[in-house]
Enzyme design. Structure first.
Site, PDB file in Angstrom:
ATOM      1  CG  HIS A  31     -22.111 -35.515  69.178  1.00 50.75           C
ATOM      2  ND1 HIS A  31     -21.605 -34.432  68.311  1.00 50.75           N
ATOM      3  CD2 HIS A  31     -22.222 -36.493  68.242  1.00 50.75           C
ATOM      4  CE1 HIS A  31     -21.721 -34.737  67.195  1.00 50.75           C
ATOM      5  NE2 HIS A  31     -22.295 -36.155  67.228  1.00 50.75           N
ATOM      6  CD  GLU A  32     -23.911 -39.771  68.778  1.00 49.41           C
ATOM      7  OE1 GLU A  32     -24.962 -39.983  68.347  1.00 49.41           O
ATOM      8  OE2 GLU A  32     -22.899 -39.685  68.411  1.00 49.41           O
ATOM      9  CG  HIS A  37     -27.136 -36.185  66.750  1.00 51.92           C
ATOM     10  ND1 HIS A  37     -26.947 -35.088  65.533  1.00 51.92           N
ATOM     11  CD2 HIS A  37     -25.841 -36.624  66.672  1.00 51.92           C
ATOM     12  CE1 HIS A  37     -25.692 -35.272  64.911  1.00 51.92           C
ATOM     13  NE2 HIS A  37     -24.804 -36.150  65.896  1.00 51.92           N
ATOM     14  CD  GLU A  75     -22.126 -35.592  63.081  1.00 58.53           C
ATOM     15  OE1 GLU A  75     -21.422 -35.662  64.018  1.00 58.53           O
ATOM     16  OE2 GLU A  75     -23.186 -36.129  63.104  1.00 58.53           O
TER      17      GLU A  75
END
Length: 270
Positions: A143-144, A147, A201
């Site tokens: 997920h990070e 970004h 997100e």
């Protein structure tokens, strides 16, 4: 007449926002992550800022004696990162050549992040408090990393810079004064910033889940991360006022994405 002028000015600013050149930072992948983005700030500027900030974070942790204190945990995190990074070419080939750095900070903070250009920090607090398995940690890190791949910080900085410029112009020319500035700023924040943050997100959830699946981690473990997060946080903040999707909607969405990318994971098991 004054109201009409204000209306026209607001319209001009809105058209300016909509009319700026856009592009997508990533290929679609299986999850369709190729939305056009407003990118007014130079990529190199963002990466240099990230490099400096990252060096400062590491230096502070080193001075506090909290940087990579457990060799086994650090190696565990770096191994998972290597598997995920190897799959980033699906979304952008240049990411394979980034100066990736992965470090662990011993701290109770329940967090992890990835700065522009691939500068990663994982706090032991998120590993310990959620008792993360390797696959669940891969979901968090994927997920990070997503970004950074989508350059969400650069996009957000571009949006906020343009928004504040428009607010300033409208306030000064239309004679709104300080109160007008505050009202317009608040309105534009909830019209642009919060929805885009939630969109970021969700995009990071989608890309991250595909990354972990391609790296050989069961994508349904991303769902389990947020079930654990829901149990730990017990947050009651309404989704409409939050920069993150609610836990329940996030879990529902992740189940759909996990089902979509599961064949990618299954292919790694053969």
């Amino acid at each position: 007449m004054k109201k009409f002028i204000r209306f026209i000015l607001v319209g001009i600013v809105s058209l300016g926002l909509a009319g700026c050149a856009t592009s997508s930072t990533t290929s679609a992948g299986s999850v369709g992550a190729d939305r056009n983005q407003l990118l007014l700030i130079d990529e190199a500027t963002m990466e240099e800022s990230a490099r400096q900030s990252y060096a400062q974070v590491l230096q502070e942790a080193r001075s506090a004696g909290t940087l990579n204190t457990n060799a086994a945990t650090t190696e565990r995190v770096r191994n998972i990162a290597r598997r995920l990074i190897a799959q980033t070419g699906t979304f952008r080939q240049d990411a394979l050549g980034w100066d990736w750095q992965v470090n662990v900070i011993t701290d109770e903070t329940v967090n992890a992040w990835c700065m522009p250009g691939g500068k990663i920090v994982v706090y032991t607090g998120i590993i310990d408090s959620l008792n993360l398995t390797d696959a669940q940690l891969a979901a968090v890190m994927g997920h990070e990393i997503s970004h950074a791949l989508r350059e969400h910080s650069r996009e957000q900085a571009s949006q906020d810079g343009l928004r504040l410029l428009g607010v300033s112009i409208v306030s000064s020319i239309a004679g709104f004064g300080d109160l007008g500035m505050t009202v317009l700023d608040l309105a534009s924040q909830y019209t642009y910033s919060l929805p885009n943050s939630r969109k970021h997100e969700t995009e990071a959830d989608h890309i991250g889940t595909e990354l972990m699946a391609r790296a050989g981690y069961d994508p349904y473990e991303a769902v389990n991360v947020w079930k654990k997060m829901e149990d730990v946080s017990g947050s009651s903040i309404p989704e409409i006022l939050s920069t993150h999707p609610s836990h329940s909607s996030r879990i529902k969405d992740l189940k759909t994405i996990a089902e979509k990318v599961y064949p990618l994971y299954a292919a790694t098991r053969n």
